[in-house]
Design an enzyme around this catalytic site. Structure first.
Site, short mmCIF file in Angstrom:
data_model
loop_
_atom_site.label_atom_id
_atom_site.label_comp_id
_atom_site.label_asym_id
_atom_site.label_seq_id
_atom_site.Cartn_x
_atom_site.Cartn_y
_atom_site.Cartn_z
CG LEU A 58 -1.91 -1.11 1.40
CD1 LEU A 58 -2.64 -0.97 2.74
CD2 LEU A 58 -2.91 -1.11 0.26
CG ASP A 59 0.49 4.17 -3.00
OD1 ASP A 59 1.29 3.33 -3.43
OD2 ASP A 59 -0.40 4.69 -3.71
CE LYS A 60 5.31 8.97 4.72
NZ LYS A 60 6.31 10.06 4.59
#
Length: 317
Positions: A135-137
């Site tokens: 997952l993106d930050k």
């Protein structure tokens, strides 16, 4: 060191790397490394990974104990919603990078899991959680990680076969033309900005399904089903539709300024209230890579996004 030694019986055999991966629950990469290290013999000879194993041959595999990786365990709180001997499902908070990388050597999800998970059995010869998807930050939500080579291999194959169901909650700027919208558009690196991905003819195949749940004055609250797992896929496909994710400073900066009339003020207030990109991995369903059991998990909107949604519904009328 654990030694596995046996004589191939009737019904066994086949290409060596596949045969050993299935029998021992190790990834093919792990088998390749063991072969390179001389830890696998067939009839007392070092074989190639393409060697075809036959009935009656004597196979010996020495598997060294897994060693710690360089990443240090850190006391970072990450909710673990499910865990057994092979996998863990976590609810990643926003602001947390998944894996150590240049610029993020510490303070990552991996550092947190090394602290929280005490029974890692080793993946690829290292004591580490196996990251099979990310997952993106600034995206929150559900993520499954492997704790064993067998689980890592099974989850990776399930993802490639598109057998893992991943659903996100997202707010997009503007209103989609239809309540249900399918996007099938290849994604590759943006040649003009290496931080971004883009829809490109030469990119990798990607498919997303957008379902409108609520229509706000200048935005839409949606569920998004991923049918593939490309970097920034939802964010890129949303931009491709002309409706970038609310709060996404990389793909939709200052989009609130594009509205006019009374909606302009509402859009500006929405942009001010959103603390990050409005994207949350809310549902995860898959078959357990070892037991075969069907598993399903859901995660409600975290409070920072739920507060924005409550405000939007309250003021939408």
């Amino acid at each position: 060191m654990t030694r596995h030694a046996w004589t191939v019986e009737e019904g066994g055999g086949g290409r060596l790397d596949r045969y050993l991966a299935d029998l021992l629950g190790l990834s093919r990469n792990r088998i390749t490394n063991l072969l390179a290290e001389g830890r696998i013999t067939v009839d007392e000879k070092r074989p190639r990974k393409s060697h075809v194993v036959e009935v009656g041959q004597r196979v010996v595999v020495d598997v060294p104990e897994p060693v710690p990786i360089e990443a240090a365990a850190e006391s970072i709180s990450v909710p673990v919603v499910f865990q057994d001997a092979d996998i863990a499902v976590v609810d990643k908070p926003a602001g947390l990078v998944v894996h150590p990388a240049p610029g993020h050597r510490t303070g990552t999800l991996v550092n947190a899991l090394l602290h929280q998970i005490g029974d890692l059995s080793g993946i690829g010869g290292a004591l580490r959680p196996g990251i099979v998807h990310r997952l993106d930050k600034d995206t929150s939500g559900l993520l499954v990680v492997a704790k064993s080579d067998r689980a890592h291999q099974g989850l990776s194959e399930a993802l490639r076969a598109r057998e893992v169901k991943r659903v996100y909650s997202a707010a997009l700027w503007g209103h989609l033309d239809q309540d249900l919208t399918e996007v099938e558009a290849p994604i590759g690196r943006d040649p003009k900005n290496r931080r971004r991905m883009a829809v490109r003819d030469e990119g990798r195949a990607a498919r997303s399904t957008f379902q409108v749940v609520e229509r706000w004055p200048t935005a839409s609250f949606c569920t998004v089903r991923l049918h593939s797992g490309r970097t920034h896929q939802i964010r890129v496909h949303a931009l491709h539709l002309g409706h970038p994710v609310v709060g996404d400073d990389l793909y939709g900066p200052a989009r609130e300024r594009g509205f006019s009339g009374p909606n302009r003020a509402w859009a500006g207030e929405l942009a001010r209230r959103v603390p990050r990109q409005f994207l949350h991995a809310s549902e995860l369903r898959f078959r357990h890579p070892v037991s075969g059991e069907e598993l399903g998990f859901s995660s409600p909107l975290p409070e920072d996004l739920a507060d924005v949604r409550r405000w939007a519904l309250h003021t939408a009328g």
